[in-house]
Design a protein around this motif. Structure first.
Motif, PDB file in Angstrom:
ATOM      1  N   TRP A   9       0.818  -1.224   0.000  1.00  0.00           N
ATOM      2  CA  TRP A   9       0.000   0.000   0.000  1.00  0.00           C
ATOM      3  C   TRP A   9       0.848   1.269   0.000  1.00  0.00           C
ATOM      4  CZ3 TRP A   9       0.516   3.472   3.975  1.00  0.00           C
ATOM      5  CH2 TRP A   9       1.146   3.005   5.141  1.00  0.00           C
ATOM      6  N   LEU A  10       2.090   1.215   0.491  1.00  0.00           N
ATOM      7  CA  LEU A  10       2.929   2.424   0.499  1.00  0.00           C
ATOM      8  C   LEU A  10       3.352   2.857  -0.895  1.00  0.00           C
ATOM      9  CD1 LEU A  10       5.242   2.103   3.624  1.00  0.00           C
ATOM     10  CD2 LEU A  10       3.852   4.077   2.991  1.00  0.00           C
ATOM     11  N   MET A  11       3.192   1.989  -1.888  1.00  0.00           N
ATOM     12  CA  MET A  11       3.522   2.375  -3.252  1.00  0.00           C
ATOM     13  C   MET A  11       2.564   3.438  -3.784  1.00  0.00           C
ATOM     14  SD  MET A  11       6.229   0.915  -4.366  1.00  0.00           S
ATOM     15  CE  MET A  11       6.051   1.101  -6.136  1.00  0.00           C
ATOM     16  N   TRP A  12       1.347   3.484  -3.243  1.00  0.00           N
ATOM     17  CA  TRP A  12       0.382   4.475  -3.730  1.00  0.00           C
ATOM     18  C   TRP A  12       0.758   5.905  -3.341  1.00  0.00           C
ATOM     19  CZ3 TRP A  12      -2.618   3.278  -7.534  1.00  0.00           C
ATOM     20  CH2 TRP A  12      -2.978   1.943  -7.735  1.00  0.00           C
ATOM     21  N   PRO A  13       1.120   6.200  -2.074  1.00  0.00           N
ATOM     22  CA  PRO A  13       1.584   7.557  -1.790  1.00  0.00           C
ATOM     23  C   PRO A  13       2.877   7.910  -2.521  1.00  0.00           C
ATOM     24  CG  PRO A  13       1.774   6.146   0.156  1.00  0.00           C
ATOM     25  CD  PRO A  13       0.950   5.412  -0.840  1.00  0.00           C
ATOM     26  N   ILE A  14       3.741   6.920  -2.756  1.00  0.00           N
ATOM     27  CA  ILE A  14       4.954   7.194  -3.532  1.00  0.00           C
ATOM     28  C   ILE A  14       4.584   7.553  -4.967  1.00  0.00           C
ATOM     29  CG2 ILE A  14       7.050   6.157  -4.478  1.00  0.00           C
ATOM     30  CD1 ILE A  14       7.319   4.561  -1.899  1.00  0.00           C
ATOM     31  N   LEU A  15       3.617   6.849  -5.531  1.00  0.00           N
ATOM     32  CA  LEU A  15       3.160   7.159  -6.887  1.00  0.00           C
ATOM     33  C   LEU A  15       2.552   8.550  -6.955  1.00  0.00           C
ATOM     34  CD1 LEU A  15       2.549   6.295  -9.808  1.00  0.00           C
ATOM     35  CD2 LEU A  15       0.398   5.312  -8.979  1.00  0.00           C
ATOM     36  N   ILE A  16       1.723   8.892  -5.969  1.00  0.00           N
ATOM     37  CA  ILE A  16       1.117  10.231  -5.936  1.00  0.00           C
ATOM     38  C   ILE A  16       2.200  11.299  -5.820  1.00  0.00           C
ATOM     39  CG2 ILE A  16      -0.357  11.762  -4.574  1.00  0.00           C
ATOM     40  CD1 ILE A  16      -2.011   9.277  -3.839  1.00  0.00           C
ATOM     41  N   VAL A 111      10.799  13.423   1.608  1.00  0.00           N
ATOM     42  CA  VAL A 111       9.902  12.425   2.196  1.00  0.00           C
ATOM     43  C   VAL A 111       9.857  11.130   1.385  1.00  0.00           C
ATOM     44  CG1 VAL A 111       7.476  11.949   2.729  1.00  0.00           C
ATOM     45  CG2 VAL A 111       8.495  14.130   3.380  1.00  0.00           C
ATOM     46  N   ALA A 112      10.028  11.223   0.061  1.00  0.00           N
ATOM     47  CA  ALA A 112       9.889  10.025  -0.787  1.00  0.00           C
ATOM     48  C   ALA A 112      10.820   8.887  -0.369  1.00  0.00           C
ATOM     49  CB  ALA A 112      10.109  10.394  -2.257  1.00  0.00           C
ATOM     50  N   PRO A 113      12.124   9.128  -0.132  1.00  0.00           N
ATOM     51  CA  PRO A 113      12.958   7.999   0.305  1.00  0.00           C
ATOM     52  C   PRO A 113      12.578   7.474   1.683  1.00  0.00           C
ATOM     53  CG  PRO A 113      14.203  10.053   0.396  1.00  0.00           C
ATOM     54  CD  PRO A 113      12.930  10.352  -0.320  1.00  0.00           C
ATOM     55  N   LEU A 114      12.043   8.355   2.530  1.00  0.00           N
ATOM     56  CA  LEU A 114      11.610   7.892   3.851  1.00  0.00           C
ATOM     57  C   LEU A 114      10.400   6.973   3.738  1.00  0.00           C
ATOM     58  CD1 LEU A 114      12.005  11.177   5.930  1.00  0.00           C
ATOM     59  CD2 LEU A 114      13.578   9.249   5.757  1.00  0.00           C
ATOM     60  N   MET A 115       9.493   7.295   2.823  1.00  0.00           N
ATOM     61  CA  MET A 115       8.354   6.399   2.601  1.00  0.00           C
ATOM     62  C   MET A 115       8.829   5.056   2.064  1.00  0.00           C
ATOM     63  SD  MET A 115       5.168   8.737   1.215  1.00  0.00           S
ATOM     64  CE  MET A 115       6.014   9.338  -0.260  1.00  0.00           C
ATOM     65  N   GLY A 116       9.834   5.113   1.164  1.00  0.00           N
ATOM     66  CA  GLY A 116      10.386   3.857   0.653  1.00  0.00           C
ATOM     67  C   GLY A 116      11.037   3.042   1.736  1.00  0.00           C
ATOM     68  N   THR A 153      11.823   0.906  -1.393  1.00  0.00           N
ATOM     69  CA  THR A 153      13.024   1.736  -1.265  1.00  0.00           C
ATOM     70  C   THR A 153      13.487   2.217  -2.626  1.00  0.00           C
ATOM     71  OG1 THR A 153      13.762   0.617   0.741  1.00  0.00           O
ATOM     72  CG2 THR A 153      15.425   1.764  -0.525  1.00  0.00           C
ATOM     73  N   ALA A 154      13.544   1.314  -3.601  1.00  0.00           N
ATOM     74  CA  ALA A 154      13.951   1.700  -4.952  1.00  0.00           C
ATOM     75  C   ALA A 154      12.985   2.731  -5.533  1.00  0.00           C
ATOM     76  CB  ALA A 154      14.025   0.461  -5.839  1.00  0.00           C
ATOM     77  N   SER A 155      11.702   2.523  -5.319  1.00  0.00           N
ATOM     78  CA  SER A 155      10.704   3.458  -5.856  1.00  0.00           C
ATOM     79  C   SER A 155      10.830   4.825  -5.202  1.00  0.00           C
ATOM     80  CB  SER A 155       9.294   2.901  -5.632  1.00  0.00           C
ATOM     81  OG  SER A 155       9.143   1.647  -6.256  1.00  0.00           O
ATOM     82  N   GLY A 156      11.034   4.839  -3.886  1.00  0.00           N
ATOM     83  CA  GLY A 156      11.206   6.117  -3.204  1.00  0.00           C
ATOM     84  C   GLY A 156      12.410   6.884  -3.704  1.00  0.00           C
ATOM     85  N   LEU A 157      13.502   6.179  -3.947  1.00  0.00           N
ATOM     86  CA  LEU A 157      14.705   6.843  -4.463  1.00  0.00           C
ATOM     87  C   LEU A 157      14.500   7.330  -5.894  1.00  0.00           C
ATOM     88  CD1 LEU A 157      17.482   4.478  -3.059  1.00  0.00           C
ATOM     89  CD2 LEU A 157      16.927   6.799  -2.305  1.00  0.00           C
ATOM     90  N   VAL A 159      11.850   8.469  -7.113  1.00  0.00           N
ATOM     91  CA  VAL A 159      11.076   9.711  -7.030  1.00  0.00           C
ATOM     92  C   VAL A 159      11.917  10.837  -6.441  1.00  0.00           C
ATOM     93  CG1 VAL A 159       9.071  10.813  -5.955  1.00  0.00           C
ATOM     94  CG2 VAL A 159       8.884   8.490  -6.856  1.00  0.00           C
ATOM     95  N   ALA A 160      12.690  10.525  -5.397  1.00  0.00           N
ATOM     96  CA  ALA A 160      13.406  11.559  -4.659  1.00  0.00           C
ATOM     97  C   ALA A 160      14.546  12.176  -5.459  1.00  0.00           C
ATOM     98  CB  ALA A 160      13.953  10.983  -3.357  1.00  0.00           C
ATOM     99  N   ILE A 161      15.277  11.374  -6.222  1.00  0.00           N
ATOM    100  CA  ILE A 161      16.465  11.891  -6.921  1.00  0.00           C
ATOM    101  C   ILE A 161      16.101  12.961  -7.946  1.00  0.00           C
ATOM    102  CG2 ILE A 161      18.338  11.266  -8.488  1.00  0.00           C
ATOM    103  CD1 ILE A 161      18.535   8.613  -6.933  1.00  0.00           C
ATOM    104  N   PRO A 162      15.186  12.698  -8.900  1.00  0.00           N
ATOM    105  CA  PRO A 162      14.823  13.772  -9.833  1.00  0.00           C
ATOM    106  C   PRO A 162      14.118  14.941  -9.152  1.00  0.00           C
ATOM    107  CG  PRO A 162      13.454  11.827 -10.194  1.00  0.00           C
ATOM    108  CD  PRO A 162      14.531  11.424  -9.252  1.00  0.00           C
ATOM    109  N   ALA A 163      13.347  14.652  -8.088  1.00  0.00           N
ATOM    110  CA  ALA A 163      12.680  15.745  -7.370  1.00  0.00           C
ATOM    111  C   ALA A 163      13.698  16.658  -6.707  1.00  0.00           C
ATOM    112  CB  ALA A 163      11.713  15.181  -6.323  1.00  0.00           C
TER     113      ALA A 163
END
Length: 203
Positions: A9-16, A111-116, A153-157, A159-163
């Motif tokens: 379920w944490l993939m959904w806030p990462i996607l948003i 926040v994105a890597p922390l969610m990951g 973790t990979a998904s959070g990173l 998102v976080a790197i380009p952001a």
């Protein structure tokens, strides 16, 4: 979609967060165009605009952020103090306008890597819980559970790197434009009030 299911379920806030970050980056790239903030003709004519009457300066009000600033300063009065007060009063609005949404982009980058990481921790808790119940007899099941936990973790990173890169570059661009606006305003204020008055009399 497979990764969304694997990460839980944490993939959904990462996607948003990824969609928000992309939208902010694209919107800021469009809004921070030099032609929209600092039109060349307005930038080159800062001193000339200071010599215009309020009616003449009104024509520059829709010529980017700089044109609006200078035209409102002319309409504020003939004295340097009046114009300086107008520019100072509108400067906070300009800063907010140029740095709009950038704070949110920075929050997403943080926040994105922390969610990951949170997703990984939750996944590892599930893996060790399964170990306690079923033991370590099936190594493939254990490896699959760990890989599933690391997806977030990979998904959070991702998102976080380009952001983070977008946040730093766009903030730098906004501040560079602000510095140029300040320079144009200084040139605008360098025209003595007497020159404005004499110009109007000559007109």
């Amino acid at each position: 979609m497979i990764y969304l299911q694997q990460g839980g379920w944490l993939m959904w806030p990462i996607l948003i967060a990824s969609i928000l970050a992309l939208a902010i980056i694209l919107e800021r790239l469009w809004m921070l165009r030099r032609s929209k903030i600092l039109p060349r003709d307005v930038r080159d004519q800062a001193e000339s605009i200071a010599q215009l009457s309020p009616a003449q300066a009104a024509a520059f009000e829709d010529r980017g952020v700089l044109g609006q600033l200078l035209s409102q300063a002319v309409m504020a009065g003939q004295g340097r103090d009046q114009r300086q007060a107008s520019l100072a009063g509108n400067s906070a609005v300009v800063v907010r306008q140029l740095e709009r949404h950038l704070e949110l982009l920075g929050v997403i980058a943080a926040v994105a890597p922390l969610m990951g990481l949170l997703g990984t921790v939750i996944g590892m808790i599930d893996v060790f819980g399964a170990l306690m119940i079923h033991g370590a007899g099936d190594a493939s099941q254990l490896a699959g559970g760990i890989s599933q936990a690391l997806v977030t973790t990979a998904s959070g990173l991702l998102v976080a790197i380009p952001a983070l890169i977008g946040h730093r570059l766009l903030l730098r661009r906004a501040r560079h434009l602000l510095h140029e606006i300040e320079g144009c305003c200084e040139r605008f204020l360098s025209v003595p009030a007497g020159v404005v008055a004499s110009h109007r009399q000559a007109a």
